[in-house]
Each structure stands twice: as C-alpha cells, then as structure tokens.
Design an enzyme around this catalytic site. Structure first.
Site, PDB file in Angstrom:
ATOM      1  N   SER A   1     -10.329  -4.578  16.465  1.00  0.00           N
ATOM      2  CA  SER A   1      -9.638  -5.962  15.955  1.00  0.00           C
ATOM      3  C   SER A   1     -10.668  -7.142  16.199  1.00  0.00           C
ATOM      4  O   SER A   1     -10.170  -8.247  15.435  1.00  0.00           O
ATOM      5  CB  SER A   1      -8.731  -6.195  17.207  1.00  0.00           C
ATOM      6  OG  SER A   1      -9.506  -6.046  18.638  1.00  0.00           O
TER       7      SER A   1
ATOM      8  N   HIS B   1     -19.352  -1.240  26.441  1.00  0.00           N
ATOM      9  CA  HIS B   1     -18.415  -1.227  27.471  1.00  0.00           C
ATOM     10  C   HIS B   1     -18.400  -0.189  28.527  1.00  0.00           C
ATOM     11  O   HIS B   1     -17.230   0.006  29.273  1.00  0.00           O
ATOM     12  CB  HIS B   1     -17.031  -1.420  26.858  1.00  0.00           C
ATOM     13  CG  HIS B   1     -16.861  -2.860  26.251  1.00  0.00           C
ATOM     14  ND1 HIS B   1     -15.743  -3.074  25.122  1.00  0.00           N
ATOM     15  CD2 HIS B   1     -17.698  -3.865  26.074  1.00  0.00           C
ATOM     16  CE1 HIS B   1     -16.023  -4.216  24.715  1.00  0.00           C
ATOM     17  NE2 HIS B   1     -17.104  -4.791  25.352  1.00  0.00           N
TER      18      HIS B   1
HETATM   19  P1  OAD Z   1      -8.126  -2.547  19.592  1.00  0.00           P
HETATM   20  O1  OAD Z   1      -6.892  -1.760  20.135  1.00  0.00           O
HETATM   21  O2  OAD Z   1      -7.760  -4.166  20.126  1.00  0.00           O
HETATM   22  O3  OAD Z   1      -7.775  -2.491  18.228  1.00  0.00           O
HETATM   23  C1  OAD Z   1      -8.017  -1.411  17.336  1.00  0.00           C
HETATM   24  C2  OAD Z   1      -8.246  -1.786  16.025  1.00  0.00           C
HETATM   25  O4  OAD Z   1      -8.447  -0.341  15.393  1.00  0.00           O
HETATM   26  C3  OAD Z   1      -7.356  -2.383  15.251  1.00  0.00           C
HETATM   27  O5  OAD Z   1      -7.816  -3.572  14.481  1.00  0.00           O
HETATM   28  C4  OAD Z   1      -6.420  -1.561  14.327  1.00  0.00           C
HETATM   29  O6  OAD Z   1      -6.266  -1.929  12.920  1.00  0.00           O
HETATM   30  C5  OAD Z   1      -7.788  -0.564  13.945  1.00  0.00           C
HETATM   31  N1  OAD Z   1      -7.400   0.774  13.638  1.00  0.00           N
HETATM   32  C6  OAD Z   1      -6.112   1.643  14.156  1.00  0.00           C
HETATM   33  N2  OAD Z   1      -6.563   2.619  13.713  1.00  0.00           N
HETATM   34  C7  OAD Z   1      -7.466   2.927  12.843  1.00  0.00           C
HETATM   35  C8  OAD Z   1      -8.026   4.075  12.169  1.00  0.00           C
HETATM   36  N3  OAD Z   1      -7.643   5.058  11.968  1.00  0.00           N
HETATM   37  N4  OAD Z   1      -9.316   3.672  11.557  1.00  0.00           N
HETATM   38  C9  OAD Z   1      -9.954   2.457  11.456  1.00  0.00           C
HETATM   39  N5  OAD Z   1      -9.375   1.615  12.421  1.00  0.00           N
HETATM   40  C10 OAD Z   1      -8.133   1.642  12.861  1.00  0.00           C
HETATM   41  O7  OAD Z   1      -9.413  -1.994  20.167  1.00  0.00           O
HETATM   42  P2  OAD Z   1     -10.960  -3.094  20.097  1.00  0.00           P
HETATM   43  O8  OAD Z   1     -10.879  -3.735  18.866  1.00  0.00           O
HETATM   44  O9  OAD Z   1     -11.540  -1.561  19.879  1.00  0.00           O
HETATM   45  O10 OAD Z   1     -12.688  -3.980  26.108  1.00  0.00           O
HETATM   46  O11 OAD Z   1     -10.764  -3.685  21.597  1.00  0.00           O
HETATM   47  C11 OAD Z   1     -12.273  -4.215  21.952  1.00  0.00           C
HETATM   48  C12 OAD Z   1     -12.204  -4.200  23.130  1.00  0.00           C
HETATM   49  O12 OAD Z   1     -11.002  -4.772  23.661  1.00  0.00           O
HETATM   50  C13 OAD Z   1     -12.228  -2.859  23.961  1.00  0.00           C
HETATM   51  O13 OAD Z   1     -13.452  -2.298  24.198  1.00  0.00           O
HETATM   52  C14 OAD Z   1     -11.778  -3.233  25.236  1.00  0.00           C
HETATM   53  C15 OAD Z   1     -10.522  -4.087  24.939  1.00  0.00           C
HETATM   54  O14 OAD Z   1     -10.060  -5.038  25.641  1.00  0.00           O
HETATM   55  C16 OAD Z   1     -12.821  -3.741  27.470  1.00  0.00           C
HETATM   56  O15 OAD Z   1     -12.192  -3.047  28.000  1.00  0.00           O
HETATM   57  C17 OAD Z   1     -13.671  -4.446  28.037  1.00  0.00           C
END
Ligand code: OAD
Length: 239
Positions: free
Chosen positions: A187, A116
């Site tokens: 997520s 990304h």
């Molecule tokens: P999210 O902010 O949607 O999700 C974060 C995830 O991390 C959640 O499932 C939490 O439960 C988990 N989490 C939180 N703290 C944690 C910890 N200490 N250890 C392990 N897990 C933990 O972020 P992403 O899924 O990364 O895209 O989002 C994916 C993409 O969506 C991003 O790259 C961005 C966004 O829209 C773009 O910008 C294109």
C-alpha cells in the site's frame, strides 16, 4: 509490460520492495485483509503496538497466533519463486527488501532484508533477566517467564518501534544506488519502508509499481503494472 522487462534487463542494480500483496496468492491475507471476522472491529494500529500488547496481551497474542496458524499450510507462490530465481541467476544484482513477516521469500530461497521482523519467532517483551532463559517459557496466551512473569511477544516490528538497524541501513544503501526500484504489493503507507521508494526516485532511479490497485506511491512511478504479483513477476523477470 514490455518496457518494464527491458528496464529490468538493462538495470545493473535492482532494489525490490515487497509488501503483503506478494503473498496474497499464496493465501496469506494482506495485513488489512487479516482484520476480518473477529478482528474486523480493530484498526491495525490498535493491535500492532507495544501499548496494545501491554493493555490486552491475550487479544494481541491471539491475533498473531491466528496469523501464524494460517501460515502453516501455505507455500511460496510463483512471484516469490521468480524473485528467488532471478537472484540465483544474477548474484549481487538484486537486493530484495521486504515488509513481510511470513518468511515466504526466504522459503523460496531468496536472501532478503526483512524490515519488519519474523512472525514465527518469539522474543521477550522486556529485557530478559537470567531467569527468563533458564527454563522454557510457561505456556499461555501469551507464554511468560515462570519466575518473573516477563511476556513472550512475536518478533515483529510494531508501530512506533525502530526497524532493525542493519537491515534498514542496507536497504537505504540499495535504494540510493539502484537504477531500478520494483515496488510489489504494498500500500506504500507505512514508513520508513515507503520512504525507500522516495529515496530511490530522488536519487534518479526508475520506479516500477506492481499492484492491481492504486497505492500511495503511484505518484513516484515511471511505470505501473496493474497486475497480480504471482502472475506478472515470472514474466517480468525472465531473461
Ligand atoms: P497492506 O495490506 O496494507 O497492502 C497490501 C497491498 O497489496 C495493497 O496495496 C493491495 O492492493 C496489494 N495487493 C493485493 N493483492 C495483490 C497481488 N496479488 N499482487 C500484488 N499486489 C497485491 O500491506 P503492506 O502495504 O505490505 O507493518 O503493509 C505494510 C506494513 O503495514 C506491514 O508490513 C505492516 C502493516 O502495518 C507492520 O506490521 C509494522
């Protein structure tokens, strides 16, 4: 936990897909948690798109500027470091694929496929003309070309945009050929990144999910580690 450690030791080829959760313990708000305070009323899909930027350039620029500023004082955590140390100890055995744009894996010393983009770099919104690169951009929110007015934008992938082709192809090849896929702190809702986990599962790889909360990919998991990344990765990845 013990069975996952065993699988990691046995695996010839490991693909790791990380998301914002891996940086949470460094103090970087996850993507959705970043929408607090002033930004709470926005949906990420209303900020992280080209249409949103063209309609409200200052608003979108300011949102990214705030996230950049927040990054200035943070450091890679024990989870980033454990992944980097594993890559260093086992050259060629782990492909690290990240959706994160914070650069913390790279600062910890990892080689990554960054799907990304990079939060801290700018690029031109429209294809640059010769004037755009003749002089530094005119400061502003956002900065722009003093001659033609082309805007600077963060070099991240917005919703609706294609992922960098080379990185995506390499990530797909790793998902297809790995025997273990570790999915950390995501997520699992954003595609095509989340599709890599389906691909690995269909190709017969084990899937392990590290996340304290449920995720959209849980149905694909052979095992789940319901812990925080910085706490459990050092234990999972030690030899
Ligand atoms: P999210 O902010 O949607 O999700 C974060 C995830 O991390 C959640 O499932 C939490 O439960 C988990 N989490 C939180 N703290 C944690 C910890 N200490 N250890 C392990 N897990 C933990 O972020 P992403 O899924 O990364 O895209 O989002 C994916 C993409 O969506 C991003 O790259 C961005 C966004 O829209 C773009 O910008 C294109």
């Amino acid at each position: 936990m013990d069975v996952v450690r065993q699988w990691i030791r046995e695996a010839r080829s490991i693909a790791v897909l990380t998301g914002a959760g891996v940086s949470a313990e460094s103090g970087v708000p996850t993507f959705r948690d970043a929408l607090t305070g002033l930004w709470a009323r926005f949906d990420p899909r209303e900020l992280a798109t080209e249409d949103a930027f063209r309609a409200h350039p200052q608003r979108v620029w300011d949102w990214y500027a705030e996230r950049r500023q927040a990054l200035a004082g943070v450091e890679p955590n024990a989870g980033h470091r454990a992944l980097a140390a594993f890559q260093a100890r086992h050259p060629g055995r782990m492909t690290l694929i990240t959706q994160n744009v914070d650069g913390l894996h790279q600062r910890a010393g990892s080689t990554v496929l960054a799907l990304h983009g990079d939060l801290c770099t700018d690029r031109w919104l429209d294809d640059p003309k010769p004037c755009c690169n003749r002089r530094p951009p005119q400061p502003g929110r956002p900065p722009r070309c003093a001659t033609c007015g082309n805007w600077c934008r963060p070099a991240v992938v917005w919703f609706g945009e294609a992922l960098p082709e080379t990185e995506l192809m390499a990530a797909e090849a790793a998902a297809e050929s790995c025997d273990l896929m570790l999915v950390v702190g995501t997520s699992g809702e954003v595609y095509p990144a989340a599709g890599l986990v389906h691909q690995a599962h269909l190709a017969g790889s084990r899937v392990v999910i590290v996340n304290p909360e449920p995720s959209a990919l849980d149905g694909l998991a052979d095992a789940q580690v319901r812990e925080r990344a910085a706490q459990c990765l050092p234990l999972l990845l030690e030899d």
